[in-house]
Motif scaffolding. Structure first.
Motif, PDB file in Angstrom:
ATOM      1  N   VAL A 168     -10.454  -3.137  -4.397  1.00 53.81           N
ATOM      2  CA  VAL A 168      -9.322  -3.812  -3.744  1.00 53.81           C
ATOM      3  C   VAL A 168      -9.288  -5.282  -4.141  1.00 53.81           C
ATOM      4  O   VAL A 168     -10.316  -5.965  -4.097  1.00 53.81           O
ATOM      5  CB  VAL A 168      -9.422  -3.664  -2.209  1.00 53.81           C
ATOM      6  CG1 VAL A 168      -8.376  -4.528  -1.519  1.00 53.81           C
ATOM      7  CG2 VAL A 168      -9.266  -2.198  -1.816  1.00 53.81           C
ATOM      8  N   LEU A 169      -8.132  -5.749  -4.547  1.00 61.92           N
ATOM      9  CA  LEU A 169      -7.929  -7.183  -4.769  1.00 61.92           C
ATOM     10  C   LEU A 169      -6.810  -7.610  -3.819  1.00 61.92           C
ATOM     11  O   LEU A 169      -5.628  -7.306  -4.048  1.00 61.92           O
ATOM     12  CB  LEU A 169      -7.553  -7.462  -6.226  1.00 61.92           C
ATOM     13  CG  LEU A 169      -7.334  -8.925  -6.601  1.00 61.92           C
ATOM     14  CD1 LEU A 169      -8.529  -9.795  -6.211  1.00 61.92           C
ATOM     15  CD2 LEU A 169      -7.074  -9.064  -8.092  1.00 61.92           C
TER      16      LEU A 169
ATOM     17  N   VAL B 180      -9.302  -1.389   1.875  1.00 60.73           N
ATOM     18  CA  VAL B 180     -10.747  -1.197   1.686  1.00 60.73           C
ATOM     19  C   VAL B 180     -11.189   0.121   2.324  1.00 60.73           C
ATOM     20  O   VAL B 180     -11.998   0.871   1.764  1.00 60.73           O
ATOM     21  CB  VAL B 180     -11.528  -2.399   2.263  1.00 60.73           C
ATOM     22  CG1 VAL B 180     -13.014  -2.109   2.334  1.00 60.73           C
ATOM     23  CG2 VAL B 180     -11.274  -3.642   1.406  1.00 60.73           C
ATOM     24  N   ALA B 181     -10.637   0.437   3.496  1.00 58.78           N
ATOM     25  CA  ALA B 181     -11.004   1.690   4.170  1.00 58.78           C
ATOM     26  C   ALA B 181     -10.629   2.894   3.304  1.00 58.78           C
ATOM     27  O   ALA B 181     -11.328   3.900   3.287  1.00 58.78           O
ATOM     28  CB  ALA B 181     -10.305   1.767   5.523  1.00 58.78           C
ATOM     29  N   ARG B 182      -9.546   2.788   2.559  1.00 62.21           N
ATOM     30  CA  ARG B 182      -9.088   3.903   1.713  1.00 62.21           C
ATOM     31  C   ARG B 182      -9.835   3.994   0.388  1.00 62.21           C
ATOM     32  O   ARG B 182     -10.192   5.062  -0.065  1.00 62.21           O
ATOM     33  CB  ARG B 182      -7.610   3.727   1.365  1.00 62.21           C
ATOM     34  CG  ARG B 182      -6.670   3.988   2.472  1.00 62.21           C
ATOM     35  CD  ARG B 182      -6.233   5.440   2.438  1.00 62.21           C
ATOM     36  NE  ARG B 182      -5.299   5.717   3.502  1.00 62.21           N
ATOM     37  CZ  ARG B 182      -4.683   6.869   3.642  1.00 62.21           C
ATOM     38  NH1 ARG B 182      -4.916   7.846   2.794  1.00 62.21           N
ATOM     39  NH2 ARG B 182      -3.846   7.062   4.624  1.00 62.21           N
TER      40      ARG B 182
ATOM     41  N   ALA C  10      -3.063  -9.762   1.249  1.00 61.78           N
ATOM     42  CA  ALA C  10      -4.315  -9.894   2.007  1.00 61.78           C
ATOM     43  C   ALA C  10      -4.189  -9.367   3.435  1.00 61.78           C
ATOM     44  O   ALA C  10      -5.189  -8.950   4.040  1.00 61.78           O
ATOM     45  CB  ALA C  10      -4.762 -11.355   2.014  1.00 61.78           C
ATOM     46  N   ALA C  11      -2.962  -9.357   3.985  1.00 65.51           N
ATOM     47  CA  ALA C  11      -2.788  -8.857   5.355  1.00 65.51           C
ATOM     48  C   ALA C  11      -3.189  -7.385   5.459  1.00 65.51           C
ATOM     49  O   ALA C  11      -3.501  -6.902   6.554  1.00 65.51           O
ATOM     50  CB  ALA C  11      -1.332  -9.039   5.788  1.00 65.51           C
ATOM     51  N   LEU C  12      -3.193  -6.670   4.339  1.00 65.63           N
ATOM     52  CA  LEU C  12      -3.493  -5.228   4.368  1.00 65.63           C
ATOM     53  C   LEU C  12      -4.878  -4.915   3.800  1.00 65.63           C
ATOM     54  O   LEU C  12      -5.191  -3.752   3.513  1.00 65.63           O
ATOM     55  CB  LEU C  12      -2.423  -4.468   3.589  1.00 65.63           C
ATOM     56  CG  LEU C  12      -1.009  -4.584   4.173  1.00 65.63           C
ATOM     57  CD1 LEU C  12       0.009  -3.951   3.255  1.00 65.63           C
ATOM     58  CD2 LEU C  12      -0.970  -3.928   5.549  1.00 65.63           C
ATOM     59  N   ARG C  13      -5.704  -5.955   3.654  1.00 65.10           N
ATOM     60  CA  ARG C  13      -6.993  -5.768   3.007  1.00 65.10           C
ATOM     61  C   ARG C  13      -7.845  -4.685   3.686  1.00 65.10           C
ATOM     62  O   ARG C  13      -8.362  -3.784   3.024  1.00 65.10           O
ATOM     63  CB  ARG C  13      -7.766  -7.093   2.974  1.00 65.10           C
ATOM     64  CG  ARG C  13      -9.076  -6.971   2.253  1.00 65.10           C
ATOM     65  CD  ARG C  13      -9.865  -8.249   2.127  1.00 65.10           C
ATOM     66  NE  ARG C  13     -11.034  -7.989   1.301  1.00 65.10           N
ATOM     67  CZ  ARG C  13     -12.135  -7.409   1.742  1.00 65.10           C
ATOM     68  NH1 ARG C  13     -12.239  -7.023   2.998  1.00 65.10           N
ATOM     69  NH2 ARG C  13     -13.151  -7.175   0.923  1.00 65.10           N
ATOM     70  N   GLU C  14      -7.961  -4.773   4.979  1.00 59.85           N
ATOM     71  CA  GLU C  14      -8.861  -3.823   5.661  1.00 59.85           C
ATOM     72  C   GLU C  14      -8.424  -2.382   5.451  1.00 59.85           C
ATOM     73  O   GLU C  14      -9.251  -1.501   5.202  1.00 59.85           O
ATOM     74  CB  GLU C  14      -8.944  -4.151   7.145  1.00 59.85           C
ATOM     75  CG  GLU C  14      -9.942  -5.258   7.396  1.00 59.85           C
ATOM     76  CD  GLU C  14     -10.012  -5.671   8.855  1.00 59.85           C
ATOM     77  OE1 GLU C  14      -9.789  -4.813   9.724  1.00 59.85           O
ATOM     78  OE2 GLU C  14     -10.275  -6.858   9.103  1.00 59.85           O
TER      79      GLU C  14
ATOM     80  N   LEU D 204       0.810  -1.228   0.000  1.00 60.31           N
ATOM     81  CA  LEU D 204       0.000   0.000   0.000  1.00 60.31           C
ATOM     82  C   LEU D 204       0.844   1.279   0.000  1.00 60.31           C
ATOM     83  O   LEU D 204       0.500   2.249   0.687  1.00 60.31           O
ATOM     84  CB  LEU D 204      -0.998   0.010   1.169  1.00 60.31           C
ATOM     85  CG  LEU D 204      -1.961  -1.177   1.260  1.00 60.31           C
ATOM     86  CD1 LEU D 204      -2.986  -0.934   2.361  1.00 60.31           C
ATOM     87  CD2 LEU D 204      -2.666  -1.424  -0.056  1.00 60.31           C
ATOM     88  N   ARG D 205       1.901   1.281  -0.807  1.00 59.96           N
ATOM     89  CA  ARG D 205       2.703   2.502  -0.919  1.00 59.96           C
ATOM     90  C   ARG D 205       1.877   3.635  -1.521  1.00 59.96           C
ATOM     91  O   ARG D 205       2.186   4.807  -1.353  1.00 59.96           O
ATOM     92  CB  ARG D 205       3.927   2.228  -1.817  1.00 59.96           C
ATOM     93  CG  ARG D 205       4.899   1.195  -1.276  1.00 59.96           C
ATOM     94  CD  ARG D 205       5.913   1.774  -0.326  1.00 59.96           C
ATOM     95  NE  ARG D 205       6.672   2.899  -0.864  1.00 59.96           N
ATOM     96  CZ  ARG D 205       7.878   2.817  -1.420  1.00 59.96           C
ATOM     97  NH1 ARG D 205       8.463   1.646  -1.554  1.00 59.96           N
ATOM     98  NH2 ARG D 205       8.513   3.892  -1.845  1.00 59.96           N
ATOM     99  N   LEU D 206       0.820   3.286  -2.239  1.00 57.72           N
ATOM    100  CA  LEU D 206       0.030   4.321  -2.915  1.00 57.72           C
ATOM    101  C   LEU D 206      -1.057   4.938  -2.039  1.00 57.72           C
ATOM    102  O   LEU D 206      -1.807   5.804  -2.502  1.00 57.72           O
ATOM    103  CB  LEU D 206      -0.623   3.741  -4.183  1.00 57.72           C
ATOM    104  CG  LEU D 206       0.347   3.309  -5.285  1.00 57.72           C
ATOM    105  CD1 LEU D 206      -0.399   2.654  -6.437  1.00 57.72           C
ATOM    106  CD2 LEU D 206       1.152   4.516  -5.785  1.00 57.72           C
ATOM    107  N   ALA D 207      -1.150   4.519  -0.784  1.00 56.78           N
ATOM    108  CA  ALA D 207      -2.240   5.008   0.084  1.00 56.78           C
ATOM    109  C   ALA D 207      -2.379   6.535   0.069  1.00 56.78           C
ATOM    110  O   ALA D 207      -3.501   7.043  -0.050  1.00 56.78           O
ATOM    111  CB  ALA D 207      -2.043   4.477   1.504  1.00 56.78           C
ATOM    112  N   PRO D 208      -1.276   7.301   0.130  1.00 63.16           N
ATOM    113  CA  PRO D 208      -1.447   8.767   0.141  1.00 63.16           C
ATOM    114  C   PRO D 208      -1.989   9.330  -1.181  1.00 63.16           C
ATOM    115  O   PRO D 208      -2.388  10.488  -1.229  1.00 63.16           O
ATOM    116  CB  PRO D 208      -0.021   9.291   0.382  1.00 63.16           C
ATOM    117  CG  PRO D 208       0.792   8.129   0.796  1.00 63.16           C
ATOM    118  CD  PRO D 208       0.139   6.915   0.257  1.00 63.16           C
ATOM    119  N   LEU D 209      -1.972   8.504  -2.249  1.00 58.65           N
ATOM    120  CA  LEU D 209      -2.372   9.015  -3.568  1.00 58.65           C
ATOM    121  C   LEU D 209      -3.796   8.617  -3.969  1.00 58.65           C
ATOM    122  O   LEU D 209      -4.255   8.979  -5.053  1.00 58.65           O
ATOM    123  CB  LEU D 209      -1.386   8.515  -4.636  1.00 58.65           C
ATOM    124  CG  LEU D 209       0.070   8.953  -4.449  1.00 58.65           C
ATOM    125  CD1 LEU D 209       0.950   8.372  -5.537  1.00 58.65           C
ATOM    126  CD2 LEU D 209       0.162  10.475  -4.454  1.00 58.65           C
TER     127      LEU D 209
END
Ligand SMILES: NC(=O)c1ccc[n+]([C@@H]2O[C@H](COP(=O)([O-])OP(=O)(O)OC[C@H]3O[C@@H](n4cnc5c(N)ncnc54)[C@H](OP(=O)(O)O)[C@@H]3O)[C@@H](O)[C@H]2O)c1
Length: 287
Positions: free
Chosen positions: A185-186, A177-179, A170-174, A145-150
């Motif tokens: 999200v896949l 999805v929140a973002r 999958a460990a970062l799914r939640e 999720l390096r792209l979260a800020p974008l």
């Protein structure tokens, strides 16, 4: 008058959109024919550029009529093997003919895949705006999720032009999805393997389960190299421009063999795209 590329292109699009399992009805499309042994062939008279366009895309059109996955990668690079300058400027290494080729590959594919670095650097749209044809699903390979800020600003998340899938572990799914919302999200179990090595076969399988079976890995160098190393590419297009960048961002990089005899020596064909040379490498043919 022989047919030209403008007449052939809609036929290639029509072939690409046919169901990929089962046989093709004889005479399904005027100007081309299908044979079980030889795949698609041109019928009638076509000029040389149209014949070249057909030859270039035939492997993609013929591939995996059993519904399996077929993956093509591409890199546009300088003569010295860079895909961007060291500051990340890559617009445009290649000429307009190669840009058209890139958009054609997008239009013939179910999904276009790029690495997070490309989204961060280029803010691409990944649409087919330079050719006629459908936009592919846009897949952003971003395990951590390096792209979260974008997410709130990048075109691919906000322009509504085509579906976008943010592909992460999958460990970062939640968090994802929140973002970005569940539809975008896949989350792939085990994508990040031991030592952070990407298990790209799992990403490919997850895309297949979404019905995305013709995959186009568009860049950047890190991402295409990772697909190559994991043996996830069937074909690779390297568009080489007459340009020397020097200390830029590298294209293909992987642990090489010690002996030339052990290096990859794929089957290849070369096409001219304006002032660029397109190397079409068949990675499924053994050395
Ligand atoms: N000429 C072409 O055909 C072509 C095509 C596409 C892109 N490009 C150019 O290639 C460059 C990007 O390619 P690339 O090989 O560096 O990366 P990439 O393959 O697009 O993405 C993967 C890499 O990007 C890194 N990354 C992830 N998020 C990032 C962020 N927010 N900022 C910076 N880096 C991030 C990742 O680091 P971690 O593994 O540490 O997360 C990973 O190493 C850009 O300059 C782009 O313009 C050229």
């Amino acid at each position: 008058m022989p047919g030209c590329t403008d007449e052939l292109w809609p036929l290639l699009l029509a072939i690409a959109q046919m169901p990929r399992n089962g046989s093709v009805a004889p005479g399904a499309l005027a100007g081309v024919s299908w044979g079980a042994g030889q795949g698609w062939a041109l019928q009638g008279r076509w000029d040389t550029p149209a014949q070249d366009l057909f030859a270039l895309h035939k492997p993609l059109l013929d591939a995996r009529r059993d519904g399996g996955v077929w993956v093509i990668g591409q890199l546009g690079q300088s003569l010295d093997g860079c895909v961007a300058t060291r500051s990340g400027d890559s617009c445009f290494i290649n000429g307009p003919e190669t840009l058209t080729h890139l958009h054609r590959l997008r239009a013939l594919s179910d999904a276009v895949i790029v690495g997070a670095g490309t989204v961060a650097c280029d803010n691409p749209r990944l649409t087919t705006r330079h050719v006629s044809g459908p936009h592919p699903t846009r897949v952003l390979l971003d395990p951590t999720l390096r792209l979260a800020p974008l997410v709130s600003s990048a075109h691919v998340f906000n322009d509504g032009q085509a579906p976008t899938l943010w592909l992460c572990d999958a460990a970062l799914r939640e968090q994802a999805v929140a973002r970005a919302g569940a539809l975008r999200v896949l989350a792939v179990p085990g994508l990040l393997g031991e030592g952070g090595v990407l298990q790209l076969e799992r990403a490919v399988a997850a895309l297949r389960s979404r019905g995305l079976t013709r995959l186009f890995v568009e860049g950047g160098g890190v991402t295409v190299s990772r697909f190559l190393v994991r043996r996830c590419l069937d074909r690779l297009h390297l568009a080489v421009a007459p340009l020397l960048i020097g200390d830029g961002r590298p294209g293909l990089r992987f642990d090489g063999a010690e002996r030339l005899a052990d290096c990859l020596r794929p089957g290849c064909r070369v096409y001219r795209l304006g002032s660029d040379q397109l190397w079409d490498l068949d990675l499924r043919v053994p050395n």
